[in-house]
Design a protein around this motif. Structure first.
Motif, PDB file in Angstrom:
ATOM      1  N   GLN A  14       0.669  -1.242   0.064  1.00 38.29           N
ATOM      2  CA  GLN A  14      -0.087  -0.065  -0.059  1.00 38.29           C
ATOM      3  C   GLN A  14       0.884   1.376   0.058  1.00 38.29           C
ATOM      4  O   GLN A  14       2.114   1.228   0.596  1.00 38.29           O
ATOM      5  N   GLN A  15       0.448   2.430  -0.532  1.00 37.70           N
ATOM      6  CA  GLN A  15       1.268   3.516  -0.936  1.00 37.70           C
ATOM      7  C   GLN A  15       0.386   4.744   0.182  1.00 37.70           C
ATOM      8  O   GLN A  15      -0.969   4.769  -0.079  1.00 37.70           O
ATOM      9  N   THR A  16       1.053   5.365   0.941  1.00 36.21           N
ATOM     10  CA  THR A  16       0.539   6.388   1.820  1.00 36.21           C
ATOM     11  C   THR A  16       1.593   7.634   1.862  1.00 36.21           C
ATOM     12  O   THR A  16       2.700   7.430   1.808  1.00 36.21           O
ATOM     13  N   THR A  17       1.007   8.844   1.876  1.00 39.33           N
ATOM     14  CA  THR A  17       1.836   9.912   2.506  1.00 39.33           C
ATOM     15  C   THR A  17       1.344  10.456   3.801  1.00 39.33           C
ATOM     16  O   THR A  17       1.567  11.436   4.449  1.00 39.33           O
ATOM     17  N   ASP A  18       0.547   9.493   4.640  1.00 38.57           N
ATOM     18  CA  ASP A  18      -0.324   9.955   5.779  1.00 38.57           C
ATOM     19  C   ASP A  18       0.765   9.878   6.853  1.00 38.57           C
ATOM     20  O   ASP A  18       1.062   8.643   7.363  1.00 38.57           O
ATOM     21  N   HIS A  19       1.084  10.669   7.653  1.00 40.96           N
ATOM     22  CA  HIS A  19       2.322  10.708   8.738  1.00 40.96           C
ATOM     23  C   HIS A  19       1.562   9.823   9.727  1.00 40.96           C
ATOM     24  O   HIS A  19       2.515   9.334  10.365  1.00 40.96           O
ATOM     25  N   ASP A  20       0.373   9.845  10.053  1.00 43.27           N
ATOM     26  CA  ASP A  20      -0.046   8.934  11.368  1.00 43.27           C
ATOM     27  C   ASP A  20      -0.115   7.457  10.713  1.00 43.27           C
ATOM     28  O   ASP A  20       0.457   6.722  11.631  1.00 43.27           O
ATOM     29  N   VAL A  21      -0.299   7.124   9.560  1.00 41.70           N
ATOM     30  CA  VAL A  21      -0.347   5.894   8.959  1.00 41.70           C
ATOM     31  C   VAL A  21       1.185   5.424   9.058  1.00 41.70           C
ATOM     32  O   VAL A  21       1.509   4.264   9.442  1.00 41.70           O
ATOM     33  N   ILE A  22       2.135   6.250   8.696  1.00 37.11           N
ATOM     34  CA  ILE A  22       3.490   5.648   8.458  1.00 37.11           C
ATOM     35  C   ILE A  22       4.084   5.492   9.948  1.00 37.11           C
ATOM     36  O   ILE A  22       4.602   4.490  10.267  1.00 37.11           O
ATOM     37  N   ARG A  23       3.819   6.502  10.643  1.00 34.84           N
ATOM     38  CA  ARG A  23       4.483   6.452  12.385  1.00 34.84           C
ATOM     39  C   ARG A  23       3.615   5.138  13.027  1.00 34.84           C
ATOM     40  O   ARG A  23       4.376   4.464  13.497  1.00 34.84           O
ATOM     41  N   LYS A  24       2.347   4.937  12.758  1.00 37.68           N
ATOM     42  CA  LYS A  24       1.812   3.744  13.511  1.00 37.68           C
ATOM     43  C   LYS A  24       2.303   2.455  12.984  1.00 37.68           C
ATOM     44  O   LYS A  24       2.722   1.486  13.614  1.00 37.68           O
TER      45      LYS A  24
END
Length: 98
Positions: A14-24
């Motif tokens: 999955q690809q994301t730029t969401d900081h919360d998703v990445i940190r979690k």
């Protein structure tokens, strides 16, 4: 593909730029924000990495704030896998052009 389009707990990347998703994602796997030592310039983060224990001697751990400042500045996205095909937590990830 945004993280909202991918299946939850899928073995597909999955690809994301969401900081919360990445940190979690990183913290669930014991990961810490880091930069490659040899690429740091004038006290600023260089190439970004997620560092898992035991710490990699070629990386410097940095704050999440510094990590995301560089992340946004570079205009990149985080490609990651939640689970392996066996259902185990996956550490597969890489940074890609957004």
């Amino acid at each position: 593909m945004s993280s909202s389009q991918a299946k939850t707990h899928s073995s597909e990347a999955q690809q994301t730029t969401d900081h919360d998703v990445i940190r979690k994602w990183a913290e669930e796997r014991g990961g810490n924000p880091a930069t490659v030592k040899a690429t740091e310039e004038n006290g600023h983060a260089g190439i970004l990495r997620i560092d898992f224990d035991p710490p990699d001697k070629g990386l410097d751990r940095i704050s999440w704030d510094e990590f995301f400042e560089k992340f946004d500045e570079a205009g990149i996205a985080f490609l990651h896998q939640d689970r392996t095909n066996d259902g185990e937590l996956s550490r597969f990830h890489k940074f890609v052009r957004a």
